[in-house]
Design a protein around this motif. Structure first.
Motif, mmCIF file in Angstrom:
data_model
loop_
_atom_site.group_PDB
_atom_site.id
_atom_site.type_symbol
_atom_site.label_atom_id
_atom_site.label_comp_id
_atom_site.label_asym_id
_atom_site.label_seq_id
_atom_site.Cartn_x
_atom_site.Cartn_y
_atom_site.Cartn_z
ATOM 1 N N ASN A 192 122.388 -56.985 -76.622
ATOM 2 C CA ASN A 192 122.899 -57.422 -77.925
ATOM 3 C C ASN A 192 123.256 -56.167 -78.713
ATOM 4 O O ASN A 192 122.514 -55.708 -79.582
ATOM 5 C CB ASN A 192 121.859 -58.252 -78.667
ATOM 6 C CG ASN A 192 122.378 -58.765 -80.004
ATOM 7 O OD1 ASN A 192 123.586 -58.921 -80.202
ATOM 8 N ND2 ASN A 192 121.471 -59.025 -80.930
ATOM 9 N N LEU A 195 126.795 -53.092 -79.474
ATOM 10 C CA LEU A 195 128.211 -52.739 -79.439
ATOM 11 C C LEU A 195 128.372 -51.479 -78.599
ATOM 12 O O LEU A 195 127.612 -50.521 -78.770
ATOM 13 C CB LEU A 195 128.724 -52.485 -80.859
ATOM 14 C CG LEU A 195 130.153 -51.958 -81.003
ATOM 15 C CD1 LEU A 195 131.165 -53.039 -80.632
ATOM 16 C CD2 LEU A 195 130.400 -51.476 -82.433
ATOM 17 N N ASP A 230 131.704 -55.965 -77.009
ATOM 18 C CA ASP A 230 130.366 -56.516 -76.897
ATOM 19 C C ASP A 230 129.781 -56.061 -75.563
ATOM 20 O O ASP A 230 130.402 -56.249 -74.510
ATOM 21 C CB ASP A 230 130.431 -58.041 -76.963
ATOM 22 C CG ASP A 230 129.075 -58.687 -76.773
ATOM 23 O OD1 ASP A 230 128.290 -58.692 -77.720
ATOM 24 O OD2 ASP A 230 128.814 -59.172 -75.648
ATOM 25 N N THR A 231 128.610 -55.453 -75.589
ATOM 26 C CA THR A 231 128.033 -54.868 -74.378
ATOM 27 C C THR A 231 127.814 -55.904 -73.286
ATOM 28 O O THR A 231 128.101 -55.656 -72.111
ATOM 29 C CB THR A 231 126.705 -54.164 -74.706
ATOM 30 O OG1 THR A 231 126.942 -53.141 -75.682
ATOM 31 C CG2 THR A 231 126.093 -53.533 -73.460
ATOM 32 N N SER A 280 129.144 -59.181 -72.880
ATOM 33 C CA SER A 280 130.300 -59.945 -72.391
ATOM 34 C C SER A 280 131.503 -59.078 -72.062
ATOM 35 O O SER A 280 132.370 -59.472 -71.282
ATOM 36 C CB SER A 280 130.713 -60.991 -73.429
ATOM 37 O OG SER A 280 131.235 -60.361 -74.590
ATOM 38 N N LEU A 307 136.131 -56.154 -79.396
ATOM 39 C CA LEU A 307 135.907 -56.524 -80.787
ATOM 40 C C LEU A 307 136.834 -55.774 -81.740
ATOM 41 O O LEU A 307 137.124 -56.264 -82.828
ATOM 42 C CB LEU A 307 134.447 -56.267 -81.162
ATOM 43 C CG LEU A 307 133.414 -57.013 -80.306
ATOM 44 C CD1 LEU A 307 132.000 -56.641 -80.720
ATOM 45 C CD2 LEU A 307 133.616 -58.521 -80.409
#
Length: 209
Positions: free
Chosen positions: A79, A81, A100-101, A103, A107
């Protein structure tokens, strides 16, 4: 931690995971367009081999596998960046982005800038991420693979050798705004170093190596 390495060969005369450099070298030597990478952990190497070069192995990893592996080694906070920059030449055409790390979903992105450097791109990516996360009131960490960019953010100063010119005027305007943001804002987000050796390429990597 063991210094043993595991070599993933995605494209070569032989493919697979090799336990020593000698066998890896035999698989890639003389093979045009060979693709390979070393890892410090066998389980990570297995995931990397499965998803192929440039992929986001964290997207493929199940929660169960993540939990099991986390008992054996330190893993990234999913969870979070992840940011990175790419530059065609150094200096050269540069761009940066944040994803997003877990998925790998992009962003934000900026560029291409006509004349920049990787370090400047990495710095701008971190600050862009900090500003966006503050606006969204998110305290999640930011991962970068650049120690130089981390240092510049901490010092609120960009120590670049790139000379100003008409080609990079816009880029230096971005840098100036980023430095001003750091001097005018506080943030709770941790800026963490991505462990490429153990975790593979940072999820924001452009996959152009």
């Amino acid at each position: 931690m063991s210094s043993k390495k595991f070599y993933v060969v995605w494209r070569g005369s032989k493919t697979g995971i090799f336990n020593d450099w000698k066998n890896c070298e035999q698989a890639i030597k003389g093979f045009a367009g060979a693709l390979y990478k070393s890892f410090n952990n066998e389980e990570i190497a297995k995931y990397a081999y499965q998803i192929g070069p440039g992929g986001n192995l964290w997207q493929k990893m199940t929660d169960k596998d993540y939990t099991a592996l986390s008992k054996k080694m330190e893993l990234p906070v999913l969870n979070s960046l992840s940011v990175d920059a790419a530059c065609s030449g150094n200096p050269g055409i540069m761009e940066y982005r944040g994803v997003d790390t877990k998925s790998g979903i992009e962003l934000f992105s900026q560029g291409p800038f006509e004349e920049g450097t990787v370090n400047i791109g990495e710095f701008l990516a971190i600050v862009h991420g900090l500003a966006q996360l503050k606006k969204e009131k998110k305290s999640i960490p930011i991962y970068t693979d650049s120690m130089t960019a981390m240092k510049w953010v901490k010092e609120k100063h960009v120590n670049t050798r790139l000379e100003r010119s008409s080609r990079n005027k816009q880029l230096f305007e971005f840098v100036g705004r980023a430095v001003m943001w750091l001097k005018s804002n506080s943030y709770s987000n941790k800026i963490l170093k991505w462990d490429t050796g153990n975790w593979g390429e940072i999820p924001a990597d452009y996959g152009r190596k």
